[in-house]
Every structure is written in structure tokens, then in C-alpha cells.
Design an enzyme around this catalytic site. Structure first.
Site, PDB file in Angstrom:
ATOM      1  N   TYR A   1       3.612 -41.208 -31.361  1.00 17.22           N
ATOM      2  CA  TYR A   1       3.866 -42.263 -32.432  1.00 17.22           C
ATOM      3  C   TYR A   1       2.547 -42.648 -32.996  1.00 17.22           C
ATOM      4  O   TYR A   1       2.487 -43.115 -34.343  1.00 17.22           O
ATOM      5  CB  TYR A   1       4.305 -43.384 -31.950  1.00 17.22           C
ATOM      6  CG  TYR A   1       5.858 -43.324 -31.242  1.00 17.22           C
ATOM      7  CD1 TYR A   1       6.349 -41.993 -31.275  1.00 17.22           C
ATOM      8  CD2 TYR A   1       6.462 -44.339 -30.503  1.00 17.22           C
ATOM      9  CE1 TYR A   1       7.526 -41.819 -30.509  1.00 17.22           C
ATOM     10  CE2 TYR A   1       7.596 -44.157 -29.752  1.00 17.22           C
ATOM     11  CZ  TYR A   1       8.254 -42.832 -29.949  1.00 17.22           C
ATOM     12  OH  TYR A   1       9.594 -42.647 -29.300  1.00 17.22           O
TER      13      TYR A   1
ATOM     14  N   HIS B   1       7.830 -36.906 -22.357  1.00 16.78           N
ATOM     15  CA  HIS B   1       8.432 -37.250 -23.603  1.00 16.78           C
ATOM     16  C   HIS B   1       9.488 -36.231 -23.822  1.00 16.78           C
ATOM     17  O   HIS B   1      10.711 -36.699 -24.144  1.00 16.78           O
ATOM     18  CB  HIS B   1       7.639 -37.011 -24.667  1.00 16.78           C
ATOM     19  CG  HIS B   1       8.041 -37.961 -25.884  1.00 16.78           C
ATOM     20  ND1 HIS B   1       7.084 -38.493 -26.741  1.00 16.78           N
ATOM     21  CD2 HIS B   1       9.317 -38.063 -26.603  1.00 16.78           C
ATOM     22  CE1 HIS B   1       7.836 -39.406 -27.668  1.00 16.78           C
ATOM     23  NE2 HIS B   1       9.197 -39.019 -27.754  1.00 16.78           N
TER      24      HIS B   1
HETATM   25  N1  LIG Z   1      12.189 -40.450 -26.533  1.00 17.83           N
HETATM   26  C1  LIG Z   1      12.462 -39.995 -27.628  1.00 17.83           C
HETATM   27  O1  LIG Z   1      12.545 -38.689 -27.681  1.00 17.83           O
HETATM   28  C2  LIG Z   1      12.626 -40.805 -28.980  1.00 17.83           C
HETATM   29  C3  LIG Z   1      13.180 -40.167 -29.961  1.00 17.83           C
HETATM   30  C4  LIG Z   1      13.440 -41.086 -30.909  1.00 17.83           C
HETATM   31  C5  LIG Z   1      13.295 -42.337 -30.871  1.00 17.83           C
HETATM   32  N2  LIG Z   1      12.683 -42.896 -29.605  1.00 17.83           N
HETATM   33  C6  LIG Z   1      12.539 -44.101 -29.525  1.00 17.83           C
HETATM   34  O2  LIG Z   1      13.764 -45.097 -29.787  1.00 17.83           O
HETATM   35  C7  LIG Z   1      13.447 -45.904 -30.882  1.00 17.83           C
HETATM   36  C8  LIG Z   1      15.014 -46.186 -31.714  1.00 17.83           C
HETATM   37  O3  LIG Z   1      15.470 -45.145 -32.164  1.00 17.83           O
HETATM   38  P1  LIG Z   1      15.102 -44.840 -33.803  1.00 17.83           P
HETATM   39  O4  LIG Z   1      13.890 -45.714 -34.527  1.00 17.83           O
HETATM   40  O5  LIG Z   1      15.045 -43.304 -33.957  1.00 17.83           O
HETATM   41  O6  LIG Z   1      16.389 -45.367 -34.437  1.00 17.83           O
HETATM   42  P2  LIG Z   1      17.474 -46.541 -34.310  1.00 17.83           P
HETATM   43  O7  LIG Z   1      16.859 -47.699 -33.677  1.00 17.83           O
HETATM   44  O8  LIG Z   1      18.879 -46.154 -33.980  1.00 17.83           O
HETATM   45  O9  LIG Z   1      17.669 -47.030 -36.061  1.00 17.83           O
HETATM   46  C9  LIG Z   1      16.583 -47.336 -36.655  1.00 17.83           C
HETATM   47  C10 LIG Z   1      17.092 -47.844 -38.143  1.00 17.83           C
HETATM   48  O10 LIG Z   1      18.032 -48.827 -38.021  1.00 17.83           O
HETATM   49  C11 LIG Z   1      18.037 -49.718 -38.875  1.00 17.83           C
HETATM   50  N3  LIG Z   1      18.436 -51.080 -38.107  1.00 17.83           N
HETATM   51  C12 LIG Z   1      17.941 -51.693 -37.117  1.00 17.83           C
HETATM   52  N4  LIG Z   1      18.659 -52.629 -36.751  1.00 17.83           N
HETATM   53  C13 LIG Z   1      19.591 -52.859 -37.939  1.00 17.83           C
HETATM   54  C14 LIG Z   1      20.356 -53.922 -38.068  1.00 17.83           C
HETATM   55  N5  LIG Z   1      20.787 -54.943 -37.284  1.00 17.83           N
HETATM   56  N6  LIG Z   1      21.115 -53.476 -39.038  1.00 17.83           N
HETATM   57  C15 LIG Z   1      21.060 -52.669 -40.224  1.00 17.83           C
HETATM   58  N7  LIG Z   1      20.163 -51.580 -40.037  1.00 17.83           N
HETATM   59  C16 LIG Z   1      19.462 -51.836 -38.831  1.00 17.83           C
HETATM   60  C17 LIG Z   1      16.310 -49.925 -39.219  1.00 17.83           C
HETATM   61  O11 LIG Z   1      16.057 -50.280 -40.388  1.00 17.83           O
HETATM   62  P3  LIG Z   1      14.905 -51.160 -40.750  1.00 17.83           P
HETATM   63  O12 LIG Z   1      13.629 -50.700 -39.911  1.00 17.83           O
HETATM   64  O13 LIG Z   1      14.615 -51.305 -42.102  1.00 17.83           O
HETATM   65  O14 LIG Z   1      14.898 -52.819 -39.938  1.00 17.83           O
HETATM   66  C18 LIG Z   1      16.110 -48.368 -39.093  1.00 17.83           C
HETATM   67  O15 LIG Z   1      16.123 -47.769 -40.337  1.00 17.83           O
HETATM   68  C19 LIG Z   1      12.308 -45.449 -31.646  1.00 17.83           C
HETATM   69  O16 LIG Z   1      11.582 -46.555 -32.392  1.00 17.83           O
HETATM   70  C20 LIG Z   1      11.604 -45.071 -30.503  1.00 17.83           C
HETATM   71  O17 LIG Z   1      10.960 -46.021 -29.743  1.00 17.83           O
HETATM   72  C21 LIG Z   1      12.262 -42.251 -28.697  1.00 17.83           C
END
Ligand SMILES: NC(=O)c1ccc[n+]([C@@H]2O[C@H](COP(=O)([O-])OP(=O)(O)OC[C@H]3O[C@@H](n4cnc5c(N)ncnc54)[C@H](OP(=O)(O)O)[C@@H]3O)[C@@H](O)[C@H]2O)c1
Length: 453
Positions: free
Chosen positions: A221, A279
Site C-alpha cells: 500500500y 499477502h
Molecule cells: N488482502 C488483500 O489482498 C486486500 C485486498 C484489498 C483490500 N484489502 C484491505 O481491505 C480494506 C477494505 O477493502 P476496500 O478498500 O477494497 O473496500 P471496501 O472497504 O469494501 O469499500 C471501500 C469503499 O466503500 C466506501 N464506504 C465505506 N464506508 C461506507 C459507508 N458507510 N457508506 C457508503 N460508502 C462507504 C468508501 O468510500 P469513502 O472512502 O469515500 O468513505 C470506499 O469507496 C482495504 O482498505 C485494505 O486494507 C486487502
């Protein structure tokens, strides 16, 4: 189940029988001042009360009708109450009525509290409903005191079809307490952590202010330094924050993993990690050496764990065939598997494998990274529970024992995502949501990715 006998401080709630007709008629069913708030019309003869009582099936599994007796006056019967299952709303409805000389003495509250206790603890209901005549303000207060909230209003007619009256509908919902999850080595994990992939500057600080204590980052990241400096700026003690990071496939190998770990903790400004994850299982889809590299990587993880530099070690995006490589060749089994999981992409084969092996499952992209925001089915269920689609999605996972790490740059979103404990999704709805066809999938398959560049 037969209607049981329930004793409260001042009352006995016992099954009502035909022998109670005369007392009920003399004391309240014939009183127009009582009847005006009830669904029945004033009874004008004992036959009316007999007719009402004859509809009660005391051996019923779904209806529980009690006579309410005051304990210290020789079991003086002063009212009735009940819990009846209403098929159309799939819910038990609670109600009570008392003779007028027993009003305003707290008996209504004592009775409803007993019904709520019976409904939730014996009948295992998470939701109960009730209603009261709009003019019956006191009953409204009683229900509020017992944990009911107004959910709507409407018109009812009396049982004989006459005299429409307005009423408020109320709902009692068990407020589930916040779960905490324990890894098999005893380390506790917050159900809702904060994801930092592509998080904006200041987001981690805002998240800590909002009450998050779990931060998910990764060398990939390129934000570990920002996460570290925002943790430091928060002034919160290191041991009050759970920091998870990950080793990227280009950093695989025994020495390389140790080096990657050193770089991560340096950037994060910490001398240990709470959780360190592999990862992805392999560097490229054609990498025939992946098993050997994974074993070497895991050996380094095990050593760092044994040295106390990491409180828990785990994997991410591992399917059973990847996990088996570790289970068959290494000493320490992963404590966590972080997977893409959300409504519409539940990877049951991997989740079940983890559960069988006591490996905690954590969901990345629990909100489908916005891809599920407009999903009609999710919106329909969110409306049913009167919550946002995001809250429904997070609760759906946490209710299965899966921790979640939603990312949010918007401070309102990040706050809302922590607040998922005031409702419970029914077993039936969980099963339906679990079986939905695929939706919101990122398209990332652990065996088909190339991370070389
Ligand atoms: N291990 C892996 O391979 C892997 C892969 C991907 C992600 N991850 C981890 O998982 C975390 C979360 O996944 P992600 O970032 O892919 O997606 P997510 O958490 O599923 O979705 C994030 C999106 O949802 C929006 N959001 C969040 N809360 C909300 C709410 N209450 N109402 C409306 N919209 C909302 C955010 O908008 P705003 O930002 O505008 O608030 C953002 O656009 C990552 O940050 C990372 O730490 C791990």
C-alpha cells in the site's frame, strides 16, 4: 409449549382459563374506559368474555395468554396479557390490559418486562412488536420503558369491524453486544478494523479518533510510513492499537521476508506487529517454485513469531490448496486468513476450510469497494432492517464470526461502519443473503494473478 407461570416482584402471570371469565368481565372487559383503548368493543354480557376466552388455545406453541394476578392480594386477578405469533410479520406481538383501578401503579411495565424476558430468553426472539392506541399515552411510555421504539402508525378497526382508531406500532429489538474474536493463540481481534488501502492523508488519524483500534496496512500500500506517523500523532499508546501488515509476493523467501518485516516495522515506527500476513500465495500464475518460496517465507514468519516480534501470523487470499502447503510443511498453522468476502462473494470452500482448522477469517472489501452500493437486493434488506446497505453488509459478515476491515476516507462513513451492533439479521435472511448468486466480485483470483511488476 404451554403458557408457563411467570412470577415477577408483585405479579403472577399464569395461563388464563375459562374459569377466569366472570372476574375478567366484572373487572375490565365490561369497562368502556378500558375497552376504548383496546381492539375489542366493551363486553356487554359475560357471553362476550366467554367468546373471547374460548378463542384462546392454552396448549398453543405460538400463543401465550396469561391472567395477571397481584401476588399480595390473594392472587387477585386484575388483568391479562399475551404474546401471539403473527405469521404475516413473522414476529411475536405483545400486549396487556388491566382493570382501571390497577392503572398507574407500574403493573403494565412489570408485565411487559416479564413478556420481553420470556420472549427473548425462552422463545429466543430477537424482535418483538406491540402497538398502542394513540390516545393511550401512558401505554406508550410503558412500552418505551421496556425498550420498544415507535416504528410506524396506522388505523385499526375494532374486532367487530366498527370504530376505526389510530395507533402506533412499536418494536423491541435485542441490542447485540459487541463481539470480540479470539485467534487460536488467544490474541483478540476487533470485529471491525480500518482498511487503509488508498486511504487519504489524515484518514487513519480520523479513524483512531472515531474509535477504531485495528489498522490494516501492507508494504504494497506504500502507506506504512503515513499510518505510522498518524498513529504517533494520535498520542494513543502502541499497545492500545492493533497493527496488521503484509509481506508482498516480490518479497518472498526466508531472508527477504525478514528484511521486508524489518522495513515495515521501521516505516510504521513500531518494534512489533500485532499481525503479519502473507499477502497472496504466489508471485505469478506460472510460478512452479511457489510452494518452495511459500515454505521459506512461512519459516521466517514462524521465527519472527517465536521471537515475539509478531503477536499473530496469517495469510491472505489463500485457498485450501495453498493453506495445505503450510499445514503439511510447517510448525505453526496460520491464525488468520484475510479473504475477499462480502454479500455475493462468500468463498465458502475457503471459509469452511479455515473454520475446520480454527483459522480466523477476515474480510477484505467487505463493502465490495462500492460495487454493491446500488444492489437492489441488498437495498431491499437494508430497508427491512432500517439500516444503510453498508451496515447490513458489515453486520452480515460479523454475525458469522468474520471480522471486517472496511476502508473509508469519509469520516461519517468510518463512524457509521463501527456502529453495527443495534440489529441482528434473522437466520432466514442470513441464509438467503448467503446463497445469492455472485455479485460485486473484484475479479482477483489467487492462482491467476501476476505480481511480478
Ligand atoms: N488482502 C488483500 O489482498 C486486500 C485486498 C484489498 C483490500 N484489502 C484491505 O481491505 C480494506 C477494505 O477493502 P476496500 O478498500 O477494497 O473496500 P471496501 O472497504 O469494501 O469499500 C471501500 C469503499 O466503500 C466506501 N464506504 C465505506 N464506508 C461506507 C459507508 N458507510 N457508506 C457508503 N460508502 C462507504 C468508501 O468510500 P469513502 O472512502 O469515500 O468513505 C470506499 O469507496 C482495504 O482498505 C485494505 O486494507 C486487502
Amino acid at each position: 409449549m404451554r403458557t408457563p407461570v411467570i412470577e415477577t416482584e408483585r405479579l403472577i402471570l399464569r395461563p388464563i382459563t375459562m374459569d377466569d371469565c366472570q372476574d375478567a368481565y366484572d373487572r375490565w372487559t365490561s369497562d368502556p374506559e378500558v375497552a376504548k383503548y383496546m381492539i375489542y368493543n366493551t363486553h356487554t354480557s359475560i357471553e362476550d368474555t366467554k367468546g373471547w376466552l374460548s378463542t384462546i388455545d392454552i396448549d398453543s406453541d405460538t400463543d401465550f395468554d396469561f391472567a395477571v394476578c397481584v401476588k399480595d392480594e390473594d392472587n387477585y386477578m386484575c388483568g391479562s396479557c399475551g404474546l401471539s405469533y403473527k405469521k404475516d410479520i413473522d414476529c411475536f406481538v405483545a400486549g396487556y390490559n388491566f382493570a382501571r383501578d390497577h392503572w398507574r401503579k407500574g403493573y403494565g411495565t412489570e408485565t411487559m418486562q416479564a413478556l420481553v424476558k420470556f420472549g427473548t430468553e425462552v422463545l429466543h426472539q430477537t424482535v418483538l412488536e406491540s402497538s398502542f392506541h394513540k390516545e393511550n399515552v401512558v401505554s406508550g411510555h410503558v412500552l418505551e420503558k421496556c425498550g420498544f421504539e415507535i416504528i410506524g402508525e396506522g388505523n385499526k378497526t375494532k374486532l367487530d369491524g366498527t370504530t376505526p382508531f389510530e395507533f402506533y406500532e412499536m418494536r423491541y429489538r435485542i441490542k447485540p453486544s459487541k463481539e470480540t474474536f479470539k485467534l487460536y493463540n488467544g490474541v483478540e481481534v476487533e470485529p471491525v478494523g480500518f482498511g487503509t488501502y488508498k486511504s487519504s492523508e489524515g484518514a487513519v488519524r480520523n479513524a483512531l479518533d472515531a474509535g477504531y483500534t485495528y489498522l490494516d496496512t501492507a508494504s504494497y500500500y506504500f502507506n506504512e510510513d503515513v499510518v505510522g506517523s498518524e498513529v504517533k500523532a494520535s498520542g494513543i499508546a502502541r499497545d492500545k492499537i492493533f497493527i496488521a501488515s503484509k509481506v508482498w509476493p516480490t518479497q518472498f523467501g526466508y531472508e527477504e521476508t525478514k528484511k521486508a518485516f524489518g522495513e515495515s516495522i521501521e516505516k510504521l515506527g513500531t518494534d512489533y506487529l500485532d499481525l503479519y500476513l502473507v499477502h497472496w500465495p504466489k508471485l505469478t500464475k506460472d510460478d512452479i517454485q511457489w510452494k518452495r518460496k511459500l515454505i521459506a517465507t512461512w519459516k521466517a514468519m514462524e521465527e519472527l513469531y517465536k521471537e515475539g516480534k509478531i503477536r499473530a501470523i496469517g495469510v491472505s487470499n489463500f485457498m485450501p490448496h495453498h493453506m495445505k502447503v503450510i499445514l503439511d510443511n510447517c510448525d505453526i498453522k496460520p491464525m488468520v486468513n484475510q479473504l475477499e468476502l462480502h454479500i455475493g462473494y462468500m468463498q465458502n470452500y475457503a471459509v469452511e476450510f479455515c473454520r475446520k482448522n480454527d483459522i480466523h477469517v477476515q474480510a477484505w472489501s467487505p463493502l465490495g469497494r462500492g460495487r454493491l452500493n446500488e444492489d437492489e437486493i441488498i437495498q431491499k434488506f437494508a430497508r427491512k432492517y432500517a439500516v444503510s446497505p453498508q451496515k447490513l453488509m458489515l453486520r452480515f459478515l460479523v454475525q458469522q464470526g468474520i471480522s471486517v476491515i472496511p476502508k473509508a476516507n469519509n469520516p461519517v462513513n468510518m463512524k457509521n461502519n463501527l456502529d453495527i451492533y443495534d440489529f441482528t439479521i434473522s437466520d432466514e435472511d442470513m441464509s438467503f443473503l448467503m446463497s445469492l448468486p455472485e455479485r460485486g466480485f473484484s475479479g482477483e483470483f489467487p492462482d491467476l494473478e501476476d505480481f511480478e511488476n
